[in-house]
Scaffold this motif. Sequence first.
Motif, PDB file in Angstrom:
ATOM      1  N   ASN A   1       1.154  -1.160  -0.241  1.00  0.00           N
ATOM      2  CA  ASN A   1       0.224   0.336  -0.203  1.00  0.00           C
ATOM      3  C   ASN A   1       0.979   1.134   0.405  1.00  0.00           C
ATOM      4  OD1 ASN A   1      -1.648   1.582   0.327  1.00  0.00           O
ATOM      5  ND2 ASN A   1      -2.982   0.788   2.388  1.00  0.00           N
ATOM      6  N   ASN A   2       1.192   1.545  -1.208  1.00  0.00           N
ATOM      7  CA  ASN A   2       1.551   3.478  -1.169  1.00  0.00           C
ATOM      8  C   ASN A   2       2.865   2.958  -0.569  1.00  0.00           C
ATOM      9  OD1 ASN A   2       1.137   5.817  -2.348  1.00  0.00           O
ATOM     10  ND2 ASN A   2       0.159   6.510  -0.240  1.00  0.00           N
ATOM     11  N   LEU A   3       3.817   2.582  -1.072  1.00  0.00           N
ATOM     12  CA  LEU A   3       5.183   2.482  -0.515  1.00  0.00           C
ATOM     13  C   LEU A   3       6.056   3.501  -0.798  1.00  0.00           C
ATOM     14  CD1 LEU A   3       6.280  -1.531   1.234  1.00  0.00           C
ATOM     15  CD2 LEU A   3       7.849  -0.018  -0.564  1.00  0.00           C
ATOM     16  N   SER A   4       7.060   3.747  -0.691  1.00  0.00           N
ATOM     17  CA  SER A   4       8.002   5.036  -0.683  1.00  0.00           C
ATOM     18  C   SER A   4       8.789   4.506  -0.098  1.00  0.00           C
ATOM     19  CB  SER A   4       7.349   5.929  -0.947  1.00  0.00           C
ATOM     20  OG  SER A   4       6.668   6.322  -1.729  1.00  0.00           O
ATOM     21  N   THR A   5      10.069   4.237  -0.598  1.00  0.00           N
ATOM     22  CA  THR A   5      11.845   4.411   0.106  1.00  0.00           C
ATOM     23  C   THR A   5      12.439   4.248  -1.225  1.00  0.00           C
ATOM     24  OG1 THR A   5      12.871   2.643   1.475  1.00  0.00           O
ATOM     25  CG2 THR A   5      11.793   1.698   0.806  1.00  0.00           C
ATOM     26  N   THR A   6      14.035   5.064  -0.653  1.00  0.00           N
ATOM     27  CA  THR A   6      15.300   3.955  -1.092  1.00  0.00           C
ATOM     28  C   THR A   6      15.881   3.373  -0.386  1.00  0.00           C
ATOM     29  OG1 THR A   6      14.727   6.586  -1.381  1.00  0.00           O
ATOM     30  CG2 THR A   6      17.180   5.589  -2.150  1.00  0.00           C
ATOM     31  N   ILE A   7      16.503   1.849  -1.565  1.00  0.00           N
ATOM     32  CA  ILE A   7      18.135   1.028  -1.002  1.00  0.00           C
ATOM     33  C   ILE A   7      19.167   2.114  -1.342  1.00  0.00           C
ATOM     34  CG2 ILE A   7      18.678  -0.763  -0.892  1.00  0.00           C
ATOM     35  CD1 ILE A   7      15.192  -1.487  -1.046  1.00  0.00           C
ATOM     36  N   ASN A   8      19.842   1.678  -0.796  1.00  0.00           N
ATOM     37  CA  ASN A   8      21.578   2.343  -1.240  1.00  0.00           C
ATOM     38  C   ASN A   8      22.335   1.730  -1.555  1.00  0.00           C
ATOM     39  OD1 ASN A   8      21.219   5.440  -0.200  1.00  0.00           O
ATOM     40  ND2 ASN A   8      20.864   5.025   1.559  1.00  0.00           N
TER      41      ASN A   8
ATOM     42  N   LEU B   1      22.608  -3.944   2.615  1.00  0.00           N
ATOM     43  CA  LEU B   1      21.526  -4.752   2.652  1.00  0.00           C
ATOM     44  C   LEU B   1      20.200  -4.288   3.690  1.00  0.00           C
ATOM     45  CD1 LEU B   1      23.116  -8.579   3.910  1.00  0.00           C
ATOM     46  CD2 LEU B   1      20.256  -8.089   4.114  1.00  0.00           C
ATOM     47  N   VAL B   2      19.139  -5.031   2.834  1.00  0.00           N
ATOM     48  CA  VAL B   2      18.143  -4.565   3.459  1.00  0.00           C
ATOM     49  C   VAL B   2      17.255  -5.771   3.944  1.00  0.00           C
ATOM     50  CG1 VAL B   2      15.884  -2.904   2.990  1.00  0.00           C
ATOM     51  CG2 VAL B   2      17.961  -1.938   2.381  1.00  0.00           C
ATOM     52  N   SER B   3      15.652  -5.759   4.858  1.00  0.00           N
ATOM     53  CA  SER B   3      15.834  -6.850   5.455  1.00  0.00           C
ATOM     54  C   SER B   3      14.199  -6.320   5.386  1.00  0.00           C
ATOM     55  CB  SER B   3      15.636  -7.072   6.615  1.00  0.00           C
ATOM     56  OG  SER B   3      16.976  -7.839   6.702  1.00  0.00           O
TER      57      SER B   3
ATOM     58  N   ASP C   1      21.813  -4.068   7.212  1.00  0.00           N
ATOM     59  CA  ASP C   1      22.382  -3.031   7.330  1.00  0.00           C
ATOM     60  C   ASP C   1      21.035  -1.305   7.978  1.00  0.00           C
ATOM     61  OD1 ASP C   1      24.467  -2.867   6.954  1.00  0.00           O
ATOM     62  OD2 ASP C   1      23.626  -2.630   4.245  1.00  0.00           O
ATOM     63  N   ARG C   2      19.892  -2.069   7.328  1.00  0.00           N
ATOM     64  CA  ARG C   2      18.842  -1.514   7.752  1.00  0.00           C
ATOM     65  C   ARG C   2      17.310  -2.833   7.299  1.00  0.00           C
ATOM     66  NH1 ARG C   2      17.948   2.924   3.049  1.00  0.00           N
ATOM     67  NH2 ARG C   2      15.145   2.513   3.118  1.00  0.00           N
ATOM     68  N   VAL C   3      16.718  -2.220   8.282  1.00  0.00           N
ATOM     69  CA  VAL C   3      15.257  -3.350   8.403  1.00  0.00           C
ATOM     70  C   VAL C   3      13.633  -2.832   8.758  1.00  0.00           C
ATOM     71  CG1 VAL C   3      14.247  -4.878  10.191  1.00  0.00           C
ATOM     72  CG2 VAL C   3      16.441  -4.783  10.273  1.00  0.00           C
ATOM     73  N   MET C   4      13.274  -2.972   7.541  1.00  0.00           N
ATOM     74  CA  MET C   4      11.767  -1.961   6.916  1.00  0.00           C
ATOM     75  C   MET C   4      10.577  -3.695   7.797  1.00  0.00           C
ATOM     76  SD  MET C   4      11.974  -1.221   3.054  1.00  0.00           S
ATOM     77  CE  MET C   4      13.332  -0.087   2.701  1.00  0.00           C
TER      78      MET C   4
ATOM     79  N   VAL D   1      14.277 -10.583   2.562  1.00  0.00           N
ATOM     80  CA  VAL D   1      12.691 -10.804   3.104  1.00  0.00           C
ATOM     81  C   VAL D   1      12.383 -12.041   4.339  1.00  0.00           C
ATOM     82  CG1 VAL D   1      10.520 -12.238   2.280  1.00  0.00           C
ATOM     83  CG2 VAL D   1      11.545 -10.412   1.259  1.00  0.00           C
ATOM     84  N   THR D   2      12.102 -12.120   5.326  1.00  0.00           N
ATOM     85  CA  THR D   2      11.859 -12.810   6.229  1.00  0.00           C
ATOM     86  C   THR D   2      11.256 -12.468   7.364  1.00  0.00           C
ATOM     87  OG1 THR D   2      13.622 -13.598   7.793  1.00  0.00           O
ATOM     88  CG2 THR D   2      13.693 -11.704   7.354  1.00  0.00           C
ATOM     89  N   HIS D   3      11.029 -13.604   7.673  1.00  0.00           N
ATOM     90  CA  HIS D   3       9.717 -13.279   8.781  1.00  0.00           C
ATOM     91  C   HIS D   3      10.312 -13.507  10.561  1.00  0.00           C
ATOM     92  CE1 HIS D   3       9.413 -17.459   8.119  1.00  0.00           C
ATOM     93  NE2 HIS D   3       9.832 -17.783   9.707  1.00  0.00           N
ATOM     94  N   ASP D   4      11.483 -13.597  10.468  1.00  0.00           N
ATOM     95  CA  ASP D   4      12.221 -13.674  12.019  1.00  0.00           C
ATOM     96  C   ASP D   4      12.977 -13.128  11.989  1.00  0.00           C
ATOM     97  OD1 ASP D   4      14.642 -14.972  13.302  1.00  0.00           O
ATOM     98  OD2 ASP D   4      14.947 -16.785  12.665  1.00  0.00           O
ATOM     99  N   GLN D   5      13.032 -11.927  13.133  1.00  0.00           N
ATOM    100  CA  GLN D   5      13.516 -11.014  13.321  1.00  0.00           C
ATOM    101  C   GLN D   5      14.624 -10.868  13.671  1.00  0.00           C
ATOM    102  OE1 GLN D   5      12.732 -10.068  17.870  1.00  0.00           O
ATOM    103  NE2 GLN D   5      11.063 -11.394  17.788  1.00  0.00           N
ATOM    104  N   GLU D   6      15.760 -12.239  13.882  1.00  0.00           N
ATOM    105  CA  GLU D   6      16.588 -12.503  14.746  1.00  0.00           C
ATOM    106  C   GLU D   6      17.788 -12.895  13.743  1.00  0.00           C
ATOM    107  OE1 GLU D   6      17.327 -15.921  17.099  1.00  0.00           O
ATOM    108  OE2 GLU D   6      19.124 -15.671  16.514  1.00  0.00           O
ATOM    109  N   GLU D   7      16.901 -12.955  12.509  1.00  0.00           N
ATOM    110  CA  GLU D   7      17.826 -13.086  10.673  1.00  0.00           C
ATOM    111  C   GLU D   7      17.482 -11.271  10.746  1.00  0.00           C
ATOM    112  OE1 GLU D   7      15.933 -17.095   9.336  1.00  0.00           O
ATOM    113  OE2 GLU D   7      16.044 -14.934   7.918  1.00  0.00           O
ATOM    114  N   ALA D   8      16.962 -10.805  10.646  1.00  0.00           N
ATOM    115  CA  ALA D   8      17.021  -9.424  10.093  1.00  0.00           C
ATOM    116  C   ALA D   8      17.908  -8.306  10.651  1.00  0.00           C
ATOM    117  CB  ALA D   8      15.490  -8.855   9.914  1.00  0.00           C
TER     118      ALA D   8
END
Lengths: 374, 274
Positions: free
Chosen positions: A19-26, A30-32, A201-204, A189-196
């Motif tokens: 839904n209306n997702l905006s972001t920038t990945i540098n 490594l973004v989760s 570098d960044r978590v969404m 992509v993960t559902h495991d918080q520990e992994e993320a």
Amino acid sequence: MKIRLDQLTMKFDETTAVNNLSTTINDGELVSLLGPSGCGKSTTLMLLSGLYKPTSGQIYFGNQDVTKWDAEKRGIGMVFQNYALYPHLSVLKNIMFPLKMQKVPKKEAMERAKEMADLVQIGHLLDRKPGQLSGGQQQRVAIARALVKKPNVLLLDEPLSNLDARLRLEMREEIRRIQQEVGITAVFVTHDQEEALSISDRVMLMKDGIIQQDSMPQWMYKHPENEFVASFLGNPPINLLTIVKKANGYQIGNSDQLLNVPAFTLPKEDNLDVIHIGVRPEDFFVTTNGNQTFTGKIIHIETIGRDTLIRMEIGDTTIRALVDPQHDLQVGDTCRLGVSDTNIHYFNVESGQRLHPVERSMENARETNMEEHA
Amino acid sequence: MGKEALSKGMIYLLLSLGAILMLLPFVWMISTSLKASNEVMAMPPIWIPSEWQWENYSRAAEVAPFGKYFINSVIVTILSTIGELLTTILAAYAFSRIHFYGKGIVFAVLLGTMMVPGEVLLIPNFVTISNLGWIDSYEALIVPWVASIFSIFLLRQYFFSVPKELSYAAKVDGCSDFKFLWYVMVPLAKPALITIGLLKVIGSWNAFLWPLIVTNSQEMRTLPVGLSAFTTEAGVKYELLMAASSMVILPMLILFFIMQKYIISGVARTGIKG
């Protein structure tokens, strides 16, 4: 390669997955994408890959608008949860496959495939078929296949979910090592918080197709932007309590205790009668010298490895606390727990949004966030 | 232990009975092919000819131009098998992987046609072929048989069992639909394709009614039709017919022995497990 998502929306019939997702990945980051199942994280990845096309919004790779490009044109590498190796091809041929599709000369393709196999440490398995490999080895082959064509972006869709616990730990370190060695922009992509939290570098953190918080892992853990973020992260989960405004301060639930914190740490919004507070179990400490925040009766004690987990009753609310096993605590004891002021999170009851204390305004918090990013 | 041996014994007994039952006509064919004409109809049946009439085989070969029939059978079998495999692969892929309008209905109609008995279609097909002016030609023998709904259905089920992620991975790796089909799906579906191919080869080699109807000249006849040459006004020359039949069936027998492993594993894999 820098990736920019601009107001991305994906609808399947009636459900809005993103839904209306905006972001920038540098570049090189490594973004989760983290979240419960059905939160839209995998859909976001499929949109990035080009396997799905968004209902609206734009995707930019660098300055190039790639929204309408098909997956094969985007120059991405992708790793799937079930590895998706070609079962009829040997490991070497699997890794060479993307190069064969690019019509790279066979000799060069073979050299590059071998080089990549060495990077992921499966150089000795080249003649095997995927069916003869362990899960971890298959995942390494999948990573090599994704990277061999030198993609702009590496996309990983729950790559560790099919591995057993020990291997998962090893492979997540491997993914981080390989990602940094290659210097590639990666989305995980993960559902495991520990992994993320451990490798990114960044978590969404996403829920219902909306990014709830987009920040560095530790910042997200320490400064959850809303109740959902606070409760999703952490194991055992954060304690959420209700406090009610009285003439002389905030009362904890229906107990007769007032929240014992300095006034300047309370939220600056003083027009709210009821507030939620969150305290992580590990932020409590047992105290005897009058600086306790909470006092209650211990109803349960569990020792797990190096920690002691207690459950304590204050009026009709129960809190979980991880405490130093040195304290000699018994079920039924009255226990005093202290918390440092900065470890109490305040949330709006209705919106779930974080309430900022008097002392530190929202602007200050933002700045700190930026500093940590830098 | 004893119980186990007993049940195993029972199984083998039943299997042996079944095998004997299946082999009996075959043995009878060979035995008849070596009998003298007066022994063929003898009562009680004679299983072992009193004198082995090997010349039955050479005499049978002279009755009709079996060389020509053989070449026709080979051409028809090979071309219709290749044709069926191609149409099956393409159709099964479309029905399992590509989204298009009305897919469900089209497939349901195709499946519905399987309920129409082949005999009912003989006349309409004959009319079509004769309107096309194809009577007594290879086209008539081959073209109506290059598509099989059953094969499409079989392969479609097989394609469904290939995980979706594999096609995603292939897309990301730079495959178009066609390349994915050719480089990934077809190699993966090899057991199913071998099964389909073998069934087709056997069916096509043994086909009798359709070739009989659409061919007039000796030039276009296939082996099974050619066997009717032994039926004359004076009756059927069974010993020669059986000699010729033994020769006709020989290639299928060899094929079966070579491909036995594939036939059994193919049927088991496509039929029972995904």
